[in-house]
Design a protein around this motif. Sequence first.
Motif, PDB file in Angstrom:
ATOM      1  N   ILE A  97      -4.987  -3.997   1.269  1.00  7.94           N
ATOM      2  CA  ILE A  97      -4.649  -4.733   0.056  1.00  7.94           C
ATOM      3  C   ILE A  97      -3.152  -4.711  -0.216  1.00  7.94           C
ATOM      4  CG2 ILE A  97      -4.966  -2.738  -1.462  1.00  7.94           C
ATOM      5  CD1 ILE A  97      -5.896  -6.436  -2.190  1.00  7.94           C
ATOM      6  N   GLY A  98      -2.424  -3.794   0.428  1.00 11.67           N
ATOM      7  CA  GLY A  98      -0.987  -3.704   0.188  1.00 11.67           C
ATOM      8  C   GLY A  98      -0.258  -5.003   0.463  1.00 11.67           C
ATOM      9  N   ARG A  99      -0.690  -5.735   1.474  1.00 18.11           N
ATOM     10  CA  ARG A  99      -0.027  -6.997   1.803  1.00 18.11           C
ATOM     11  C   ARG A  99      -0.158  -7.994   0.662  1.00 18.11           C
ATOM     12  NH1 ARG A  99      -0.634 -10.470   7.391  1.00 18.11           N
ATOM     13  NH2 ARG A  99       0.533 -12.305   6.708  1.00 18.11           N
ATOM     14  N   ALA A 100      -1.361  -8.140   0.138  1.00 14.40           N
ATOM     15  CA  ALA A 100      -1.571  -9.095  -0.959  1.00 14.40           C
ATOM     16  C   ALA A 100      -0.761  -8.700  -2.188  1.00 14.40           C
ATOM     17  CB  ALA A 100      -3.058  -9.165  -1.310  1.00 14.40           C
ATOM     18  N   LEU A 101      -0.656  -7.405  -2.460  1.00 21.33           N
ATOM     19  CA  LEU A 101       0.074  -6.957  -3.641  1.00 21.33           C
ATOM     20  C   LEU A 101       1.579  -7.161  -3.478  1.00 21.33           C
ATOM     21  CD1 LEU A 101      -1.970  -3.767  -4.484  1.00 21.33           C
ATOM     22  CD2 LEU A 101      -1.946  -5.913  -5.739  1.00 21.33           C
TER      23      LEU A 101
END
Length: 429
Positions: A97-101
């Motif tokens: 999820i780090g990429r989306a955030l």
Amino acid sequence: MTSADPAPSSAHPPAVTVVGIGADGWDGLPAASRTALLEAQVLIGGPRQLELLPPDCAGERVAWPSPLRPAVAGLLAMHRGRVIAVLASGDPMFYGIGRALTEELGTPAPDGDPAGLRILPHPSSVSYACARLGWPLEDTEVITAVGRPVARLAAALHHGRRLLVLSAGAHTPDEVAHLLREHGYGPSPMRVLARLGGPTESSTSGTADTWDQPPTDALNVVAVECVRAPDTPHIGAVPGLPDDVYEHDGQLTKRHVRAATLGALAPAPGELLWDIGGGSGSIAIEWMRTHPSCRAITVERDPVRAERISRNADRLGVPALRVVTGRAPAALADLPVPDAIFIGGGLTAPGLLDACWDALPEGGRLVANTVTLESEALLADRYRRHGGELVRLAVAHAVPVGGFTGWRQAMPVTQWTVTKPSSVMGDHR
């Protein structure tokens, strides 16, 4: 905790902290991660991740909806002004999820910035798997099947290579074994590592040829040591694959010309190709095989050939190839801007060369091949107008001539290669 990774001050916690968590749950978290979760007013994560937290984490618990990616911006906006902690499996920046955030909030701010994004990673499943297997991480290729077709694995199959497949669920190991058998890698040893790092971690071994293990836990990684069966053709990693690996009806850029064409197109990571007059899809497929981030769109007017291109792409490990069925130049409307264009058919279609030239950005490459005099005349005219390189490729194959051997000449291919100059430079005259 180290001086490089301090726990946030309770007076100024970051607005959004991403906390990686493993199968060992709360007990496996370092102090900084625990502090972030205890201080959060809102806890966002998957239901399984939220269940790993103790009652002491008193923030409002919010489960991600499905599909997840479109919901990210809305959830962040809904809780703006509150201290948010987002739970991620393992390392948030490794297929997490780090990429989306970061796409929504920007790159992480310096520690202590109360408005910033902070990311606290946990060991990834890949790190755990390599530790269990004794495989050097830098020598191990990782393919994810989470939200992506298992067919992508086919492009990574090379004898002696070690692969880790991030599973989409309990049945992914069966799909991997089936693909290995279908591609002639049935002798490959497989090991399924489930719930890595947790108290109920498990491991199951076998080979693809004999794989009959029952479905394991959905949280698993499949380790593969690639072993090619003796009768399986060798498929290399560079352009110019054998012609017989393609299903085709004769509309195929032949091996040696294909290798030269890909050399002229010069694919680089992340770039997008338009392949016009796809035929069997060989140029687009081998463009995508050069790097996992390379993208391609092939345009083919014949629906039967378009379906054949999709089958070839699946079999050769690039199922993300986009196939547009239609006639160019009309079918080119609204396609994303390409980094390179290949024209392998339809050069005499009215307006095609102009449409391609106009669509190409400054610095973009165009390569066009032809075997007909009419199309060759068009390329010669464009060469005079725009410059570039005009070459003729001739290939001859040795064939029996009675009791001897002679050469059989294939039709020569005229190829025009050009890089679009900047508008300041203008056209070559």
